[in-house]
Write an enzyme that holds these catalytic residues in place. Structure first.
Site, PDB file in Angstrom:
ATOM      1  N   GLU A  49      36.410 -87.552  18.498  1.00  0.00           N
ATOM      2  CA  GLU A  49      35.244 -86.711  18.781  1.00  0.00           C
ATOM      3  C   GLU A  49      35.165 -86.413  20.273  1.00  0.00           C
ATOM      4  OE1 GLU A  49      33.358 -84.790  17.438  1.00  0.00           O
ATOM      5  OE2 GLU A  49      31.713 -84.550  18.841  1.00  0.00           O
ATOM      6  N   LYS A  86      29.635 -71.395  15.696  1.00  0.00           N
ATOM      7  CA  LYS A  86      28.843 -72.565  15.292  1.00  0.00           C
ATOM      8  C   LYS A  86      29.236 -73.037  13.900  1.00  0.00           C
ATOM      9  CE  LYS A  86      25.723 -75.719  15.610  1.00  0.00           C
ATOM     10  NZ  LYS A  86      26.101 -76.883  16.488  1.00  0.00           N
ATOM     11  N   GLU A 133      36.660 -78.467  23.503  1.00  0.00           N
ATOM     12  CA  GLU A 133      35.954 -77.253  23.054  1.00  0.00           C
ATOM     13  C   GLU A 133      34.986 -76.713  24.105  1.00  0.00           C
ATOM     14  OE1 GLU A 133      33.000 -79.611  19.878  1.00  0.00           O
ATOM     15  OE2 GLU A 133      33.871 -77.695  19.325  1.00  0.00           O
TER      16      GLU A 133
HETATM   17  C1  BG6 Z   1      32.924 -75.431  14.172  1.00  0.00           C
HETATM   18  C2  BG6 Z   1      31.849 -75.800  15.162  1.00  0.00           C
HETATM   19  O1  BG6 Z   1      33.065 -74.052  14.132  1.00  0.00           O
HETATM   20  O2  BG6 Z   1      32.597 -75.895  12.880  1.00  0.00           O
HETATM   21  C3  BG6 Z   1      31.773 -77.304  15.235  1.00  0.00           C
HETATM   22  O3  BG6 Z   1      32.149 -75.264  16.454  1.00  0.00           O
HETATM   23  C4  BG6 Z   1      31.508 -77.873  13.857  1.00  0.00           C
HETATM   24  O4  BG6 Z   1      30.769 -77.720  16.144  1.00  0.00           O
HETATM   25  C5  BG6 Z   1      32.483 -77.327  12.807  1.00  0.00           C
HETATM   26  O5  BG6 Z   1      31.646 -79.277  13.917  1.00  0.00           O
HETATM   27  C6  BG6 Z   1      31.983 -77.645  11.401  1.00  0.00           C
HETATM   28  O6  BG6 Z   1      30.760 -76.973  11.222  1.00  0.00           O
HETATM   29  P1  BG6 Z   1      29.719 -77.544  10.130  1.00  0.00           P
HETATM   30  O7  BG6 Z   1      28.546 -76.623  10.209  1.00  0.00           O
HETATM   31  O8  BG6 Z   1      30.419 -77.510   8.807  1.00  0.00           O
HETATM   32  O9  BG6 Z   1      29.404 -78.961  10.546  1.00  0.00           O
END
Ligand code: BG6
Length: 589
Positions: A461, A584, A468
């Protein structure tokens, strides 16, 4: 991933669409645009770059109906031409998703005389609509989507009709019912504060939205009604509250996220216990930071419940024909509940007889709708593209879920221990001083996070976060593996961050520190183990964390590595909340 928003009614459509696009910014994007119906003509503006670039271009637009788009490039580089909406013969379209058969469609359309102005897959839709248009836009949409393969949430307007026509397949689309006007958007945050009730369209639905009403048709083009539900999106906490970035604000909200998640668990514990009865195997899956939380959840299940558990990224899980039966529980971890790979992994697991438990920060999403049970993460809106407080909330949810699997005695012990953690996270945040280590990392050619067992999952992590948001290259690695390869990369320009929070593994992880030092590499230690503190104090950068139960240490070390990444990105002056190329939640595969 892309975001789309539409409005038609008595209000100022330009103002409303611009506001909706601003609320979609958190999804991550590289371009934005909008199209409006005005005196029977379409007015269109679109630009590479930020939404605020559109504001001056919209100030003279007088319109009652419009569609807007924030683009996260999949096909075709970020550019004005590749931004949405796309226009043809008086029709404008915005799209979220991927048209997988766009190449053959594009070839056919070009041979039929269509003039393409972009390199995107999405532009084929507007040319198909123009080809199929015979005076009725929803009829043209119905014909058009039959030719499409892949995923789409579409919105279209045309100069000869005062309506918005939409269609959805594997890309979320929500209708909002307002006073004197109606809305449609990719997700609820875009409609925060704009409408009281919403309806969630289903795969195959097409609909026409007018100022007076919404007509929805299912995949057989039969009129259908979709349940009206309260719009729970809040626009309240979208302010920075004095913080320079949402990431810092959301890191500081971590104690609240854990506290609220622990409280929310009380409401689902009994149902979860019933759903998990008879479970003999557990699989956890997710993407990005959610996957890293799932890795820790795997260890919780194995250690507390002594049930075999495995963990895969959703993108791997869904294509490996996993061994699943009705005694398998699959925990799908996702902040948004909309990530395509995670949603499809959950769908696959269900189809193979597993029980799917959604661990998610979204009270309503594709994932929550299909799951057997939901374990809520109550982190509140997370605006920064990089996950922080939702990750730690996921750890809390997984900790209690695994304890539930282990039975009442272990559950009550765990429930008591985790209740004390929010205060310890607050203490950690107050005492964390990452300034010097952040400068070291920011000037390193590569940063390697090392750890064993739970510390290895947190190391992954830490590495992802640093990559990132600061764009500094590196890797998360098991400490024991360093000497089998990565050690070759260690030199005076690299920095290794070694996590030591398990007393029983401390001496082994300390070996990794020595291995790096003896090769001239820079090294720092993040620990809450006394022996490690004594051994390294004064010899190298040392980040001390409060002592706590080893299984709860990731809730502290996770915050520490995320704060380190934040500070390093700040040193480098990065666009922290909206890092380049990232979104996101990625609703495309
Ligand atoms: C990515 C995000 O696109 O998707 C990350 O930038 C995130 O921060 C990952 O951990 C998974 O997204 P989610 O909404 O399924 O937890």
């Amino acid at each position: 991933m892309c975001g789309i928003v539409g409005y038609i009614g008595g209000g100022n459509a330009a103002e409303i669409i611009l506001g909706g696009l601003k609320r979609l910014e958190y999804r991550g994007y590289d371009s934005a645009g909008a199209a409006f119906l005005s005196d029977g003509k379409i007015q269109l503006v679109k630009k590479q770059g930020r939404v605020e670039k559109l504001a001056p271009l919209l100030k003279d637009v007088r319109s009652f109906a419009g569609i807007g788009h924030t683009r996260w490039a999949t096909h075709g580089e970020p550019s004005d031409a590749n931004a949405h909406p796309h226009l043809s013969d008086g029709i404008a379209v915005v799209h979220n998703g991927i048209i997988e058969n766009y190449a053959e469609l594009k070839a056919e359309l070009i041979s039929g005389g269509a003039k393409f102005l972009s390199d995107t897959d999405s532009e084929v839709v507007v040319h198909l609509l123009a080809k199929n248009y015979g005076g009725n836009l929803i009829e043209a949409m119905r014909k058009t989507v039959k030719a499409l393969e892949g995923s789409y949430a579409l919105m279209a307007i045309c100069e000869s009709e005062n309506k918005i026509v939409v269609a959805r397949y594997k890309s979320p689309l929500i209708v909002g019912y307002g006073d004197g006007g109606n809305f449609v958007a990719s997700d609820e945050p875009a409609l925060a504060g704009l409408c009281r009730d919403i309806s969630i369209l289903e795969d195959g639905d097409v609909a026409e939205i007018t100022a007076d009403g919404v007509n929805i048709f299912d995949k057989y083009f039969k009129p259908v009604t979709r349940a009206k539900e309260p719009n729970l999106a809040v626009s309240a906490s979208l302010g920075l509250e004095g913080c320079p970035h949402y990431m810092l604000k959301e890191l500081r909200e971590t104690p609240l996220s854990v506290e609220a998640t622990v409280r929310a668990f009380d409401g689902v514990k009994d149902n979860l216990s019933t759903v998990l009865k008879g479970v003999k195997r557990v699989i956890l899956t997710g993407c990005g930071t959610a996957y890293h939380a799932a890795l820790i959840g795997k260890r919780y299940v194995e250690c507390f419940a002594r049930i075999p558990a495995e963990c895969e990224t959703a993108g791997e899980f869904r294509y490996k024909n996993p061994v699943i039966d009705n005694s398998t529980a699959v925990f799908a971890v996702s902040q948004s509940g909309e990530t395509a790979d995670t949603v499809e992994a959950a769908r696959l697991a269900l189809s193979m007889g597993a029980k799917v438990i959604a661990v998610t920060n979204s009270h309503r999403s594709e994932l929550t709708r299909l799951a057997t049970a939901v374990v809520p993460v109550a982190a509140g809106p997370e605006i920064c593209v990089a996950a922080t407080k939702s990750y730690t909330g996921q750890l809390a949810a997984l900790y209690l879920s695994a304890a539930t699997l282990a039975g009442d005695e272990i559950y009550s012990e765990c429930a008591k221990k985790i209740k004390a953690i929010p205060a310890v996270i607050s203490e950690t945040l107050e005492n964390l001083d990452m300034r010097s280590l952040a400068h070291i990392c920011a000037s390193s050619s590569g940063v390697y996070f090392l750890g064993r067992d739970l510390d290895y999952a947190v190391a992954l992590e830490g590495s992802l976060k640093l990559k990132e948001i600061s764009y500094v290259a590196g890797e998360g690695y098991p400490s024991g593996e360093l000497k089998h390869g990565t050690l070759a990369l260690i030199d005076v320009n690299t920095t290794s961050v070694v996590l030591i929070t398990d007393k029983s593994l401390a001496s082994k992880s300390e070996n990794a520190v020595e291995q790096v030092l003896s090769r001239g590499g820079k090294v720092a230690v993040i620990t809450n183990v006394e022996e490690a503190e004594e051994r390294f104090a004064g010899k190298l950068p040392l980040i001390s964390l409060p002592a706590c139960d080893k299984f709860l240490s990731p809730l502290l070390s996770g915050v520490a590595v995320q704060m380190l990444a934040y500070k390093a990105a700040a040193v480098l002056g990065r666009e922290i909340d909206k890092p380049r190329n990232l979104a996101k939640s990625v609703t495309v595969e």
